[in-house]
Scaffold this motif. Structure first.
Motif, PDB file in Angstrom:
ATOM      1  N   THR A  53      43.403  33.408  42.819  1.00  0.00           N
ATOM      2  CA  THR A  53      42.570  34.504  42.315  1.00  0.00           C
ATOM      3  C   THR A  53      41.837  35.161  43.477  1.00  0.00           C
ATOM      4  O   THR A  53      41.509  36.353  43.426  1.00  0.00           O
ATOM      5  CB  THR A  53      41.544  33.991  41.284  1.00  0.00           C
ATOM      6  N   TRP A  60      48.054  38.104  35.544  1.00  0.00           N
ATOM      7  CA  TRP A  60      46.817  38.443  36.239  1.00  0.00           C
ATOM      8  C   TRP A  60      46.915  39.831  36.867  1.00  0.00           C
ATOM      9  O   TRP A  60      47.922  40.164  37.493  1.00  0.00           O
ATOM     10  CB  TRP A  60      46.550  37.407  37.316  1.00  0.00           C
ATOM     11  N   TYR A  75      51.092  36.220  40.242  1.00  0.00           N
ATOM     12  CA  TYR A  75      50.254  37.048  39.369  1.00  0.00           C
ATOM     13  C   TYR A  75      51.026  37.519  38.146  1.00  0.00           C
ATOM     14  O   TYR A  75      50.495  37.542  37.023  1.00  0.00           O
ATOM     15  CB  TYR A  75      49.722  38.260  40.143  1.00  0.00           C
ATOM     16  N   SER A 129      45.129  36.744  47.834  1.00  0.00           N
ATOM     17  CA  SER A 129      46.181  37.634  47.310  1.00  0.00           C
ATOM     18  C   SER A 129      47.230  37.989  48.344  1.00  0.00           C
ATOM     19  O   SER A 129      48.195  38.674  48.024  1.00  0.00           O
ATOM     20  CB  SER A 129      45.542  38.927  46.777  1.00  0.00           C
ATOM     21  N   PRO A 189      45.237  41.867  39.700  1.00  0.00           N
ATOM     22  CA  PRO A 189      44.292  41.714  40.813  1.00  0.00           C
ATOM     23  C   PRO A 189      43.347  42.897  40.970  1.00  0.00           C
ATOM     24  O   PRO A 189      42.292  42.761  41.579  1.00  0.00           O
ATOM     25  CB  PRO A 189      45.221  41.573  42.036  1.00  0.00           C
TER      26      PRO A 189
END
Length: 420
Positions: free
Chosen positions: A282, A304, A299, A285, A306
């Motif tokens: 998280t 997710w 991701y 990246s 970002p």
């Protein structure tokens, strides 16, 4: 200017040079301190180029009208808001991030300036091409193997040489027949293949010996081929995500059981869920080898986003390719070996902390396991699981004087231990 006058000024010049050197040294120290201070105080919530918990910090000086206010905000945002309620930018930033309070930073003004200087000077790292670790024990792609082609070329050259020698021999014998009136040899009228069989027929002992050698060699190769059935040592499949154990277990020293947590609790070590990956990613990246390319696949699997730092997309499974796979008729329990036996993961899986691409390091055959059970000492010292067993074994083997017990002494060679 006289030499004497110049000589008198040398101390002053040397002082100026010393001051200049000190100035540049302090500049470098502040730049270095800025990086260390950023990593220690800011990196858990902020990235320079991307939003994390808080906003991206690149260009933060340009977004504030006065740097003095920015320094006050960084040192204690709560006090700044109380004393500067009319600062619309600070109030808007507070509202934008759901009124989450940035912790006060115990930094001096000079240290804050050093952090801001580091942010201004920061440049994104350029991903580098992955390289095989030096001295790695795993499979190495050495290019195409040309052994077969070299053997084929050698065989063709050998056939040509034999053919030329036969023709030369035939020509010499023809001359001898004409000059000395000798009778022609029976093989002179034969073709090349017929001459070969004729030679074997005339040299029966050599033919029998050569035949035995060929049969033994073929039998040996066939036996080795049969033994290799079901053995996948060196198996290195391509995975859907380029995961480097060298970076995670080696460079960053992440414990194996952090990801493979069920290795301490059950039979299987388990494939880590994407949620375990997201514990770190998280906030991370971009990787130092592939940049964002591979982490973006994590991701996508986790759903997710970002940009918004939220799970807002459907989750997708990661179709990992299994590497280590024992037959169904063989029982192996990870927790028994890892917890009770205190066996290091590298004993079976090899130096995973050096592997950019994971592969099967060991044979994982029955013979390989038995040899390990015959050679490995049971770690009984300070291991409550074996307290009573150690006393019993010392009584059983007291006449033989055995003090260190192998796995075979505790039933490690019994068939039913692994096959039932």
């Amino acid at each position: 200017m006289s030499v004497f006058t110049f000589t008198k000024k040398i101390p002053k010049i040397s002082h100026l040079i010393a001051v200049a050197i000190m100035f540049f040294s302090l500049s470098n120290v502040y730049a270095q301190d800025g990086e260390n201070l950023f990593k220690a105080n800011c990196a858990s919530c902020h990235k320079i180029d991307k939003k994390l918990v808080g906003p991206a910090l690149q260009g933060v000086r340009d977004r504030w009208e006065e740097e003095a206010n920015l320094i006050l905000w960084i040192k204690n945002s709560q006090d700044y808001l109380k004393n500067n309620s009319d600062d619309s930018y600070a109030s808007g930033l507070y509202e934008q991030y759901n009124k989450s309070i940035m912790p006060a930073q115990a930094l001096s003004d000079d240290e804050v300036v050093a952090v801001l200087d580091y942010i201004d000077a920061w440049q994104p790292a350029t991903p580098v091409a992955a390289a095989a670790p030096a001295g790695a024990a795993g499979p190495v792609d050495a290019g195409e193997d040309y052994t077969f082609y070299w053997l084929l070329a050698f065989a063709l050259v050998l056939i040509i040489v034999i053919r030329v020698l036969i023709d030369v021999r035939k020509s010499v014998r023809s001359v001898m027949v004409e000059v000395k009136g000798e009778e022609a040899a029976p093989e002179d009228s034969m073709g090349m293949v017929e001459q070969l069989f004729y030679w074997f027929k005339q040299n029966k002992k050599f033919t029998a010996f050569a035949t035995i050698i060929v049969i033994v060699a073929l039998a040996f190769q066939g036996w080795n081929a049969l033994l290799s059935i079901g053995v996948y040592q060196g198996y290195e499949p391509e995975q859907p995500i380029k995961f480097s154990h060298k970076i995670h277990a080696g460079d960053n020293a992440i414990s194996c059981v952090y990801c493979h947590h069920s290795a301490e609790k059950g039979k299987h070590s388990g494939i880590p869920s994407v949620n375990v990956c997201m514990n770190c990613h998280t906030g991370i990246s971009s990787g130092k080898v592939y940049g964002t390319e591979e982490i973006s696949k994590i991701y996508e699997a986790a759903g997710w986003n970002p940009e918004t730092s939220s799970y807002e997309n459907p989750q997708k499974p990661i179709k990992w390719v299994r590497i280590h796979n024992l037959p169904d008729f063989a029982y192996f329990n990870h927790s028994q070996h890892v917890v009770v036996g205190q066996v290091e993961c590298q004993t079976c899986h090899g130096p995973v902390q050096e592997m950019d691409v994971l592969y099967q390091y060991s044979e994982l055959t029955m013979g390989w396991c038995i040899n390990c059970h015959r050679e490995t000492n049971v770690k009984m010292k300070d291991n409550g699981y074996y307290d009573q067993l150690q006393k019993d074994l010392k009584e059983v083997y007291k006449e033989e004087g055995i003090e260190e017990f192998k796995v075979e002494h505790i039933g490690g060679l019994e068939c039913a231990k692994c096959h039932y």
